[in-house]
Design a protein around this motif. Structure first.
Motif, PDB file in Angstrom:
ATOM      1  N   ARG A  60      15.992  54.703  -7.638  1.00  0.00           N
ATOM      2  CA  ARG A  60      15.007  54.216  -7.676  1.00  0.00           C
ATOM      3  C   ARG A  60      14.208  54.374  -7.176  1.00  0.00           C
ATOM      4  O   ARG A  60      12.881  54.697  -7.349  1.00  0.00           O
ATOM      5  CB  ARG A  60      14.849  52.607  -8.347  1.00  0.00           C
ATOM      6  CG  ARG A  60      16.055  52.218  -9.905  1.00  0.00           C
ATOM      7  CD  ARG A  60      15.398  50.581 -10.156  1.00  0.00           C
ATOM      8  NE  ARG A  60      16.574  49.925 -10.267  1.00  0.00           N
ATOM      9  CZ  ARG A  60      16.776  48.628 -10.687  1.00  0.00           C
ATOM     10  NH1 ARG A  60      14.987  48.350 -11.055  1.00  0.00           N
ATOM     11  NH2 ARG A  60      17.474  48.226 -11.621  1.00  0.00           N
ATOM     12  N   ASP A  99      16.250  42.425 -13.296  1.00  0.00           N
ATOM     13  CA  ASP A  99      15.107  41.711 -12.293  1.00  0.00           C
ATOM     14  C   ASP A  99      13.961  43.207 -12.509  1.00  0.00           C
ATOM     15  O   ASP A  99      13.049  43.421 -11.294  1.00  0.00           O
ATOM     16  CB  ASP A  99      15.916  42.026 -11.039  1.00  0.00           C
ATOM     17  CG  ASP A  99      16.372  43.232 -10.221  1.00  0.00           C
ATOM     18  OD1 ASP A  99      16.731  44.250 -11.410  1.00  0.00           O
ATOM     19  OD2 ASP A  99      17.086  43.384  -9.050  1.00  0.00           O
ATOM     20  N   THR A 100      14.056  43.427 -13.361  1.00  0.00           N
ATOM     21  CA  THR A 100      13.027  44.843 -13.681  1.00  0.00           C
ATOM     22  C   THR A 100      12.167  44.422 -13.937  1.00  0.00           C
ATOM     23  O   THR A 100      11.380  43.608 -14.697  1.00  0.00           O
ATOM     24  CB  THR A 100      13.701  45.974 -14.794  1.00  0.00           C
ATOM     25  OG1 THR A 100      14.850  46.659 -15.083  1.00  0.00           O
ATOM     26  CG2 THR A 100      12.764  47.728 -15.034  1.00  0.00           C
ATOM     27  N   LYS A 101      10.506  45.333 -13.432  1.00  0.00           N
ATOM     28  CA  LYS A 101       9.218  44.080 -13.201  1.00  0.00           C
ATOM     29  C   LYS A 101       9.121  45.204 -14.821  1.00  0.00           C
ATOM     30  O   LYS A 101       9.095  46.547 -15.077  1.00  0.00           O
ATOM     31  CB  LYS A 101       8.554  45.417 -12.068  1.00  0.00           C
ATOM     32  CG  LYS A 101       9.480  44.519 -10.756  1.00  0.00           C
ATOM     33  CD  LYS A 101       9.097  43.019 -11.031  1.00  0.00           C
ATOM     34  CE  LYS A 101       9.461  42.418  -9.185  1.00  0.00           C
ATOM     35  NZ  LYS A 101       9.444  41.078  -9.322  1.00  0.00           N
ATOM     36  N   VAL A 102       7.848  44.565 -15.732  1.00  0.00           N
ATOM     37  CA  VAL A 102       7.418  44.726 -16.156  1.00  0.00           C
ATOM     38  C   VAL A 102       6.220  45.835 -16.616  1.00  0.00           C
ATOM     39  O   VAL A 102       7.084  47.002 -17.493  1.00  0.00           O
ATOM     40  CB  VAL A 102       6.604  44.047 -17.210  1.00  0.00           C
ATOM     41  CG1 VAL A 102       6.014  44.167 -18.182  1.00  0.00           C
ATOM     42  CG2 VAL A 102       7.781  42.373 -17.220  1.00  0.00           C
ATOM     43  N   LYS A 103       5.500  46.823 -14.853  1.00  0.00           N
ATOM     44  CA  LYS A 103       5.125  47.387 -14.587  1.00  0.00           C
ATOM     45  C   LYS A 103       6.387  48.231 -15.009  1.00  0.00           C
ATOM     46  O   LYS A 103       6.001  49.389 -14.965  1.00  0.00           O
ATOM     47  CB  LYS A 103       4.564  47.250 -13.534  1.00  0.00           C
ATOM     48  CG  LYS A 103       3.716  48.394 -12.664  1.00  0.00           C
ATOM     49  CD  LYS A 103       2.445  48.578 -14.228  1.00  0.00           C
ATOM     50  CE  LYS A 103       1.200  49.523 -13.391  1.00  0.00           C
ATOM     51  NZ  LYS A 103       0.206  49.650 -13.865  1.00  0.00           N
ATOM     52  N   TYR A 104       7.213  48.426 -14.260  1.00  0.00           N
ATOM     53  CA  TYR A 104       8.490  49.518 -13.594  1.00  0.00           C
ATOM     54  C   TYR A 104       8.421  50.814 -15.282  1.00  0.00           C
ATOM     55  O   TYR A 104       8.365  51.347 -15.838  1.00  0.00           O
ATOM     56  CB  TYR A 104       9.189  48.798 -13.410  1.00  0.00           C
ATOM     57  CG  TYR A 104      10.648  49.820 -12.839  1.00  0.00           C
ATOM     58  CD1 TYR A 104      10.487  50.805 -11.745  1.00  0.00           C
ATOM     59  CD2 TYR A 104      11.288  50.631 -13.906  1.00  0.00           C
ATOM     60  CE1 TYR A 104      11.084  51.817 -11.584  1.00  0.00           C
ATOM     61  CE2 TYR A 104      11.950  51.729 -13.854  1.00  0.00           C
ATOM     62  CZ  TYR A 104      12.492  52.700 -12.686  1.00  0.00           C
ATOM     63  OH  TYR A 104      13.342  53.200 -11.604  1.00  0.00           O
TER      64      TYR A 104
END
Length: 337
Positions: A60, A99-104
C-alpha cells in the motif's frame, strides 16, 4: 512436500491433470493465459483472470490505489492483446479489510474505470468481500477474436524468428527502485522506471496489428520474464530456441541503473517479469514485415532476438563473447519467490 518445493507451474500441472474438457468447444484451456472458447457467433470468446494481492504483488505504501486499479485492468488486457483479441466485459472481485478507507476504495475504482474506458471495456459485475488482513483485486476479463486471427503460444515452428516489442527489464528495475527508496540516482530515470512497473501499458494495438497481418505463428505477453515465458512457448509448441544476448532490447535507463547498483541488466531483462511486452514467433520471411507494420503504425520498436530450434536443441543463449550456453529459464514463481 510443500508448495515451495514444486513451484507454481508444477502445481498447476498437478491439480489440472485429468480435468474434463469438452474439446469440441474449448480451443485453448489450462496451460495458456487465456481460455479460448467456441460460441454460437462467428467469433471465439476469450476468457482470462488475474489477481493483485497485497504483500505479494504490491504494498500500500508504494502504489496509489488509483495506480492499483489501473494496473489490475491493464495486466488482463495484456493477456487478451497477446491473442490479438478485443476486450469487452469485466467482472471485478475485490477483498477489503475492515479498516480500509472508503476513499481508498473509490480511488481503486477510479483507476479501474479509467483504464476500462480506455479500452472500451464494460464493467458488468463482480464481488466484494471482507479480507482479514490483505487487500486484493481480481479481474475476470471477457474478450473476443475472429478464429482466423487467433494466436496461441503453441504455434511456434522450427526455423521461426523470435521477436519482442519494446524494451525488457524496465519494470523489474523499477520495482528494485520502489523497494529501495534510498538509491541515489537521477530522478528522471527513477521516475521512468518506476512508472514502467506501476503503470504498465498493454500492447493492445500492436497485438491487433500482428494478429490481423496473419504473419506470426505464436504469441504471448511477457509477465513472468523473457526466459520463463520463452520456455512456455517452447513447451507448448514442442520446440527449442536460441537467443542472442546482444539482441535483447534493454533501455538506456535500465542499463544506467543496473550499472549504478552493480547489478546485471541482463538479469532484469531475462528474469524480472511484468514487462507486458509481446513475445512472438514468425516465419523468417515474415519477421521484417511484422517489424515494418508495427513501427509504421505505432511508435513501438520491435526487435528480433533469436530463432526457434528443434526440441532436442533445448533453450540456449549466445553470450556476447560467442559462447553458447543453456538459458536458465526462471522468472516469477509465486511459491518460490
Amino acid at each position: 512436500m510443500e508448495l515451495k518445493d514444486i513451484g507454481e507451474f508444477s502445481l498447476i500441472k498437478k491439480i489440472t491433470k485429468d480435468i474434463f474438457v469438452d474439446k469440441s468447444m474449448v480451443i485453448a484451456g489450462v496451460g495458456d493465459d487465456v481460455a479460448v472458447i467456441k460460441t454460437k457467433s462467428e467469433k471465439y470468446s476469450l476468457l482470462t483472470c488475474d489477481v493483485l494481492i497485497e504483500g505479494t504483488h504490491f504494498k500500500r505504501e508504494t502504489i496509489t490505489p488509483y495506480q492499483l486499479g489501473k494496473k489490475a485492468i491493464a495486466i488482463n488486457v495484456s493477456d487478451i492483446a497477446a491473442k490479438g483479441g478485443i476486450p469487452n466485459q469485466a467482472l471485478i472481485s475485490i477483498g477489503l479489510t475492515k479498516d480500509t478507507k472508503v476513499k481508498y476504495v473509490e480511488e481503486i475504482y477510479r483507476g479501474i474505470k479509467e483504464e476500462a474506458k480506455k479500452f472500451n471495456i464494460d464493467i458488468v459485475g463482480g464481488n466484494t468481500a471482507l479480507s482479514k488482513d490483505k487487500i486484493f483485486v481480481d479481474i475476470f476479463l471477457i474478450g473476443e477474436i475472429e478464429p482466423e486471427f487467433l494466436l496461441l503460444r503453441s504455434g511456434a515452428k522450427t526455423g521461426d524468428k523470435i521477436l519482442v516489442t519494446g524494451n525488457l527489464g524496465d519494470s523489474s528495475a523499477g520495482l528494485e527502485i520502489i523497494e529501495n527508496l534510498d538509491f541515489k540516482f537521477e530522478e528522471k530515470i527513477k521516475i521512468k522506471l518506476k512508472q514502467a512497473h506501476l503503470n504498465p501499458c498493454p500492447r493492445f494495438v500492436e497485438g491487433k496489428i500482428i494478429a490481423k497481418s496473419r504473419l506470426a505463428h505464436s504469441m504471448m505477453d511477457i509477465s513472468d520474464g523473457l526466459s520463463s515465458d520463452l520456455a512456455k512457448i517452447c513447451e507448448a509448441s514442442g520446440v527449442g530456441a536460441i537467443i542472442w544476448e546482444d539482441k535483447i532490447p534493454i533501455s538506456k535507463e535500465t542499463l544506467a541503473f543496473a550499472k549504478s547498483v552493480k547489478k546485471s541488466p541482463l538479469n532484469f531483462a531475462l528474469h524480472g517479469g511484468e514487462d507486458y511486452e509481446l513475445l512472438l514467433t514468425s516465419p523468417p520471411e515474415n519477421a521484417n514485415l511484422i517489424i515494418q507494420k508495427i513501427q509504421g503504425k505505432t511508435e513501438t520498436k520491435v526487435s528480433e532476438l533469436g530463432e526457434i530450434k528443434d526440441k532436442e536443441f533445448g533453450i540456449k543463449i549466445v553470450k556476447t563473447d560467442g559462447r553458447i550456453m543453456p538459458l536458465n529459464t526462471y522468472g516469477w514463481d509465486h511459491f518460490r519467490m
